[in-house]
Design a protein around this motif. Structure first.
Motif, PDB file in Angstrom:
ATOM      1  N   CYS A  23     -18.820 -62.421 -63.650  1.00 60.91           N
ATOM      2  CA  CYS A  23     -17.530 -61.678 -64.007  1.00 60.91           C
ATOM      3  C   CYS A  23     -17.272 -62.085 -65.302  1.00 60.91           C
ATOM      4  CB  CYS A  23     -16.357 -61.976 -62.811  1.00 60.91           C
ATOM      5  SG  CYS A  23     -15.773 -63.581 -63.075  1.00 60.91           S
ATOM      6  N   ARG A  63     -17.227 -60.945 -68.146  1.00 58.17           N
ATOM      7  CA  ARG A  63     -16.722 -60.049 -69.380  1.00 58.17           C
ATOM      8  C   ARG A  63     -15.842 -59.257 -68.586  1.00 58.17           C
ATOM      9  NH1 ARG A  63     -18.622 -58.817 -74.362  1.00 58.17           N
ATOM     10  NH2 ARG A  63     -18.205 -56.292 -74.154  1.00 58.17           N
ATOM     11  N   VAL A  64     -14.881 -59.730 -67.694  1.00 56.12           N
ATOM     12  CA  VAL A  64     -13.951 -58.997 -66.877  1.00 56.12           C
ATOM     13  C   VAL A  64     -12.893 -58.591 -67.812  1.00 56.12           C
ATOM     14  CG1 VAL A  64     -12.732 -60.837 -65.996  1.00 56.12           C
ATOM     15  CG2 VAL A  64     -12.672 -58.875 -64.864  1.00 56.12           C
ATOM     16  N   GLU A  65     -12.662 -59.326 -68.871  1.00 55.41           N
ATOM     17  CA  GLU A  65     -11.689 -59.280 -69.783  1.00 55.41           C
ATOM     18  C   GLU A  65     -11.889 -57.946 -70.492  1.00 55.41           C
ATOM     19  OE1 GLU A  65     -10.075 -63.705 -70.702  1.00 55.41           O
ATOM     20  OE2 GLU A  65     -12.260 -63.214 -71.563  1.00 55.41           O
ATOM     21  N   GLN A  66     -12.737 -57.762 -70.853  1.00 60.34           N
ATOM     22  CA  GLN A  66     -13.473 -56.570 -71.679  1.00 60.34           C
ATOM     23  C   GLN A  66     -13.501 -55.200 -71.118  1.00 60.34           C
ATOM     24  OE1 GLN A  66     -14.528 -57.550 -74.704  1.00 60.34           O
ATOM     25  NE2 GLN A  66     -14.268 -55.343 -75.276  1.00 60.34           N
ATOM     26  N   SER A  90     -18.920 -55.008 -68.445  1.00 64.19           N
ATOM     27  CA  SER A  90     -17.267 -55.127 -68.426  1.00 64.19           C
ATOM     28  C   SER A  90     -16.866 -54.489 -67.236  1.00 64.19           C
ATOM     29  CB  SER A  90     -17.320 -54.137 -69.674  1.00 64.19           C
ATOM     30  OG  SER A  90     -17.778 -54.797 -70.862  1.00 64.19           O
ATOM     31  N   ARG A  91     -15.285 -54.228 -67.608  1.00 65.81           N
ATOM     32  CA  ARG A  91     -14.417 -54.054 -66.281  1.00 65.81           C
ATOM     33  C   ARG A  91     -15.037 -52.850 -65.763  1.00 65.81           C
ATOM     34  NH1 ARG A  91      -9.658 -56.570 -66.161  1.00 65.81           N
ATOM     35  NH2 ARG A  91      -8.670 -54.810 -64.632  1.00 65.81           N
ATOM     36  N   ARG A 109      -9.883 -67.869 -65.371  1.00 62.91           N
ATOM     37  CA  ARG A 109      -9.115 -66.789 -65.881  1.00 62.91           C
ATOM     38  C   ARG A 109      -9.908 -65.609 -65.274  1.00 62.91           C
ATOM     39  NH1 ARG A 109     -10.651 -68.668 -70.506  1.00 62.91           N
ATOM     40  NH2 ARG A 109     -11.506 -67.450 -71.828  1.00 62.91           N
ATOM     41  N   MET A 110     -11.163 -65.790 -65.624  1.00 61.23           N
ATOM     42  CA  MET A 110     -12.040 -64.615 -65.331  1.00 61.23           C
ATOM     43  C   MET A 110     -11.891 -64.151 -63.749  1.00 61.23           C
ATOM     44  SD  MET A 110     -14.884 -65.722 -68.050  1.00 61.23           S
ATOM     45  CE  MET A 110     -14.339 -65.884 -69.814  1.00 61.23           C
ATOM     46  N   LEU A 151      -8.900 -62.538 -62.719  1.00 61.96           N
ATOM     47  CA  LEU A 151      -8.969 -61.195 -63.203  1.00 61.96           C
ATOM     48  C   LEU A 151      -9.776 -60.379 -62.389  1.00 61.96           C
ATOM     49  CD1 LEU A 151      -8.935 -61.596 -67.047  1.00 61.96           C
ATOM     50  CD2 LEU A 151      -6.955 -60.427 -65.764  1.00 61.96           C
TER      51      LEU A 151
END
Ligand SMILES: [Zn+2]
Ligand SMILES: [Zn+2]
Length: 560
Positions: free
Chosen positions: A199, A201-204, A374-375, A398-399, A402
């Protein structure tokens, strides 16, 4: 009645951090490891080359280990294997499983460490099932920034797990291998108890851009370059290496690889058929001198600004074969791993300083795309696999957090998503899921050729040396009477400007303090250890009082 089967999952690394991915899967008395990666340390770990997982839990139960399965050939998934083996007592060869390219890259590593004989290698392929003790594994093709990457279905008597490995859903990959949507949907129909997923790149938001865009950008930039082009990327980004060689060839240029790790990876990829490049498109570095600059492309490591890498040496002007020339273009076809931004920026500055034109992601976003979902892709994965439980892996805390929110949006109850720290254990079975006692775990620091010998004390010393320097003080005493015969003499490094007036004055006064401290002990047989401590304490407080700094103080007391 048999006891209900429970499968236990424990991340040994890769959660709460980016790097050293390794996950333990246990069923009753048997265990399986997925991946064994390394992490490159942040600059605070002075002189530490690598960080790997603590495998003491495995070492204590080696007979229960049925095998280690690798998802793909990136360092953060395979680089820790030599150090895992070094943490174990001599043993029968360990079965390891991976796709052909992954095993090829692992072999290079094991050979370097003389450990090839400590494993038995088994090649796995998409769709082929293998049995490892109570586990049945089935690789599923995934697209990532290295060919031959897979996710792993792990079937157990307690239920089906799916470990994604690193992945994205690039619909137009340049190597033609997409993530197997259809197989993932079928797996979802079969019923997945727990999904263990990347995960990072979950912020993207949205979808990760396609590798096809990178190909177009590289062709355009190389085409426009007036002189030589130097492209830097990860040594393991085989797909990118191939794209650079092909683009160069198309534009009438020859490519040469600078740097051993990249050459080695390229050779493995070539031998295994993952590097189909036109005949004659690659040449030896030494043969490049005969070509005009506009016919040349160089490929090198150093995209992370690693100080010992080829590119950093070129940037500093101390590479024996490659010097930056006017009209050179340098392309960073990679983005800095979190923590490396500073050293990458230094490399870029140095290259500009030497006259190169530098193109990097911030000024041309097309030169690199991530290998991770990504998300929207993570949502797509959840739609396909429809797991009952989710354990986010491969990300900072944090990832993971999220990803739990994202999963909740997709209908997975928050209590079915387990956020973990290294060593946490989550057990899954038909009756439900729950946390169990954490297992022994942690990090092991690798320093040059030693493993685990860099302790916190060593690190504290290095930090102190780097921050405040060192002061040596030498004193000679009479063995019989303890009388001061010579000294104290001072030598310092990295502390204050040498032989300035201020320093001279400071050391003059320090000399008096040391003499006073020693005086009380005259005319009796001196105890050297006691005196060393006394001199150190005296100087520590004196130096701090005067300079507000704490250099390392090393007294040397000689008796004659
Ligand atoms: Zn990867
Ligand atoms: Zn990874």
């Amino acid at each position: 009645m048999t006891r209900e089967a429970r499968v236990r999952i424990s991340p040994l690394g890769g959660v709460g951090e980016v790097g050293k991915n390794s996950t333990l899967v246990e069923l009753a008395e048997e265990m399986l490891i997925v991946d064994a990666g390394v992490k490159f340390p942040e600059t605070e770990l002075h002189g530490v080359d690598l960080v790997v997982c603590d495998y003491s839990y495995i070492a204590d139960r080696l007979d229960s280990l049925v095998g280690i399965v690798f998802t793909h050939g990136h360092e953060d998934h395979i680089g820790g294997l030599p150090y895992l083996i070094m943490q174990l007592d001599p043993h029968d060869p360990i079965p390891i499983y991976g796709t052909p390219l992954t095993l090829g890259l692992i072999s290079v590593k094991l050979k370097e460490h003389g450990l090839l004989g400590r494993v038995i290698q088994y090649a796995i392929r998409d769709g082929q099932r293998s049995r490892l003790g109570p586990f049945e594994i089935e690789p599923i093709a995934v697209n990532h920034s290295i060919p031959d990457a897979v996710g792993l279905v792990i079937r157990t008597p307690a239920g089906v797990l799916f470990h994604t490995g690193d992945f994205k859903f690039d619909p137009t990959p340049v190597e033609g291998r997409t993530t197997d949507n259809e197989r993932l949907r079928q797996l979802g129909d079969e019923g997945v108890l727990a999904l263990l997923s990347d995960c990072v790149r979950v912020e993207q938001p949205g979808w990760t851009a396609s590798e096809l865009g990178v190909r177009e950008a590289l062709e355009q930039l190389i085409g426009l370059a007036p002189g030589r082009v130097l492209v830097t990327t990860f040594a393991s980004n085989i797909g990118r290496l191939r794209e650079v060689v092909r683009s160069a060839h198309k534009l009438g240029r020859k490519t040469s690889i600078v740097g051993r790790s990249m050459e080695e990876n390229l050779r493995v990829a070539r031998d295994l058929g993952f590097m189909n490049v036109p005949e004659g498109s690659l040449v030896d570095l030494r043969d490049l001198n005969d070509l005009p600059p506009e016919k040349v492309v160089l490929l090198s490591t150093g995209s992370q600004g690693e100080p010992t890498s080829v590119l950093s040496r070129i940037a500093r002007g101390d590479h024996p074969l490659v010097k930056i020339q006017p009209n050179d273009t340098v392309i960073f076809s990679a983005s800095p791993v979190p923590g490396n931004e500073e050293s990458v920026a230094r490399s870029i500055d140095n290259l500009f300083r030497r006259g190169a034109r530098v193109i990097y992601q911030m000024i041309d976003p097309r030169v690199h795309v991530s290998g991770h979902a990504s998300r929207e892709e993570l949502k797509h994965l959840l739609d396909l696999v429809r797991p009952k439980y989710l354990v986010p892996l491969h990300g900072e805390h944090r990832m993971l957090w999220l990803f739990r929110e994202l999963a909740a949006e997709c209908g997975i109850p928050r209590e079915n998503v387990f956020l973990t720290e290294i060593g946490d254990v989550v057990a899954f079975g038909e009756a439900g899921a729950q946390r169990e006692e954490p297992i022994s775990s942690g990090s092991v620091l690798v320093d040059g050729l030693t493993i685990g010998e860099v302790t916190n004390v060593v690190l504290r010393d290095r930090r102190r040396l780097a921050a405040d320097g060192v002061v040596f003080v030498s004193v000679t005493l009479d063995r019989e009477t303890g009388e001061l015969l010579s000294g104290p003499d001072f030598v310092s490094r990295g502390f204050l400007q040498l032989s300035s007036e201020e320093t001279d004055g400071l050391f003059e006064e320090a000399r008096e303090r040391v003499c006073e401290a020693l005086e009380g002990d005259e005319r009796r047989q001196p105890d050297v250890n006691y005196l060393v401590g006394k001199v150190r304490d005296t100087l520590n407080s004196f130096v701090y009082e005067r300079t507000r700094r704490r250099p390392m103080i090393l007294p040397r007391i000689t008796e004659v």
